[in-house]
Design a protein around this motif. Structure first.
Motif, PDB file in Angstrom:
ATOM      1  N   MET A  89       0.978  -1.039   0.288  1.00 35.36           N
ATOM      2  CA  MET A  89      -0.196  -0.278   0.139  1.00 35.36           C
ATOM      3  C   MET A  89       0.789   1.296  -0.209  1.00 35.36           C
ATOM      4  O   MET A  89       0.474   2.552  -0.881  1.00 35.36           O
ATOM      5  N   CYS A  90       1.652   1.412   0.661  1.00 35.84           N
ATOM      6  CA  CYS A  90       3.019   2.607   0.840  1.00 35.84           C
ATOM      7  C   CYS A  90       3.291   2.479  -0.511  1.00 35.84           C
ATOM      8  O   CYS A  90       3.483   3.822  -0.848  1.00 35.84           O
ATOM      9  N   GLU A  91       3.932   1.764  -0.817  1.00 34.54           N
ATOM     10  CA  GLU A  91       4.447   1.339  -2.482  1.00 34.54           C
ATOM     11  C   GLU A  91       3.869   2.503  -3.153  1.00 34.54           C
ATOM     12  O   GLU A  91       4.388   3.012  -3.766  1.00 34.54           O
ATOM     13  N   THR A  92       2.717   1.931  -3.472  1.00 32.02           N
ATOM     14  CA  THR A  92       1.625   2.898  -4.216  1.00 32.02           C
ATOM     15  C   THR A  92       1.238   3.457  -4.357  1.00 32.02           C
ATOM     16  O   THR A  92       1.536   4.667  -5.312  1.00 32.02           O
ATOM     17  N   ASN A  93       1.047   4.579  -3.296  1.00 32.71           N
ATOM     18  CA  ASN A  93       0.996   5.587  -2.571  1.00 32.71           C
ATOM     19  C   ASN A  93       2.286   6.173  -2.892  1.00 32.71           C
ATOM     20  O   ASN A  93       2.037   8.234  -3.856  1.00 32.71           O
ATOM     21  N   GLU A  94       3.319   5.987  -3.145  1.00 33.43           N
ATOM     22  CA  GLU A  94       4.647   6.574  -3.084  1.00 33.43           C
ATOM     23  C   GLU A  94       4.583   6.720  -5.134  1.00 33.43           C
ATOM     24  O   GLU A  94       5.160   7.617  -5.489  1.00 33.43           O
ATOM     25  N   LYS A  95       3.881   6.065  -5.381  1.00 33.71           N
ATOM     26  CA  LYS A  95       4.185   6.264  -7.245  1.00 33.71           C
ATOM     27  C   LYS A  95       3.646   6.718  -7.749  1.00 33.71           C
ATOM     28  O   LYS A  95       3.785   7.311  -8.452  1.00 33.71           O
ATOM     29  N   LEU A  96       2.583   6.861  -7.058  1.00 34.41           N
ATOM     30  CA  LEU A  96       1.462   8.091  -7.151  1.00 34.41           C
ATOM     31  C   LEU A  96       1.398   9.222  -6.990  1.00 34.41           C
ATOM     32  O   LEU A  96       1.972  10.032  -7.905  1.00 34.41           O
ATOM     33  N   ASP A  97       2.378   9.332  -5.827  1.00 31.73           N
ATOM     34  CA  ASP A  97       3.044  10.992  -5.715  1.00 31.73           C
ATOM     35  C   ASP A  97       3.625  11.405  -6.671  1.00 31.73           C
ATOM     36  O   ASP A  97       4.075  12.058  -6.692  1.00 31.73           O
ATOM     37  N   MET A  98       4.868  10.532  -6.525  1.00 26.87           N
ATOM     38  CA  MET A  98       5.814  10.821  -7.799  1.00 26.87           C
ATOM     39  C   MET A  98       4.932  10.539  -9.648  1.00 26.87           C
ATOM     40  O   MET A  98       5.648  11.727  -9.758  1.00 26.87           O
ATOM     41  N   THR A  99       4.670  10.359  -9.659  1.00 23.27           N
ATOM     42  CA  THR A  99       3.421  10.462 -10.699  1.00 23.27           C
ATOM     43  C   THR A  99       2.815  11.608 -11.010  1.00 23.27           C
ATOM     44  O   THR A  99       3.039  13.036 -11.831  1.00 23.27           O
TER      45      THR A  99
END
Length: 79
Positions: A1-11
């Motif tokens: 879940m945390c990794e998806t949130n970081e990818k979303l922030d980076m996107t």
């Protein structure tokens, strides 16, 4: 879940950077077109001014020639 949130922030951050870059490119193109049109107007005006100066100098030369011819005719009439 945390990794998806970081990818979303980076996107999101990449999207903002791309949007800012596109905005800067649009501003640069508008600036280029304004400078291009100003230079075109300057060149067009300079061309018209050159034609005007050429016509003016030709007319002044013709008037000078007419005046000198009349002056010579007057001098010849008195002699």
């Amino acid at each position: 879940m945390c990794e998806t949130n970081e990818k979303l922030d980076m996107t999101f951050h990449l999207f903002v950077c791309a949007l800012a870059g596109a905005g800067a490119a649009v501003i640069a193109m508008v600036h280029y077109l304004m400078v291009l049109s100003a230079n075109w107007a300057y060149v067009k005006d300079a061309c018209r001014m050159q034609k005007y100066e050429d016509i003016k100098s030709k007319e002044e030369q013709e008037l000078h020639d007419i005046h000198s011819t009349r002056s010579k005719e007057r001098l010849n009439a008195y002699t």
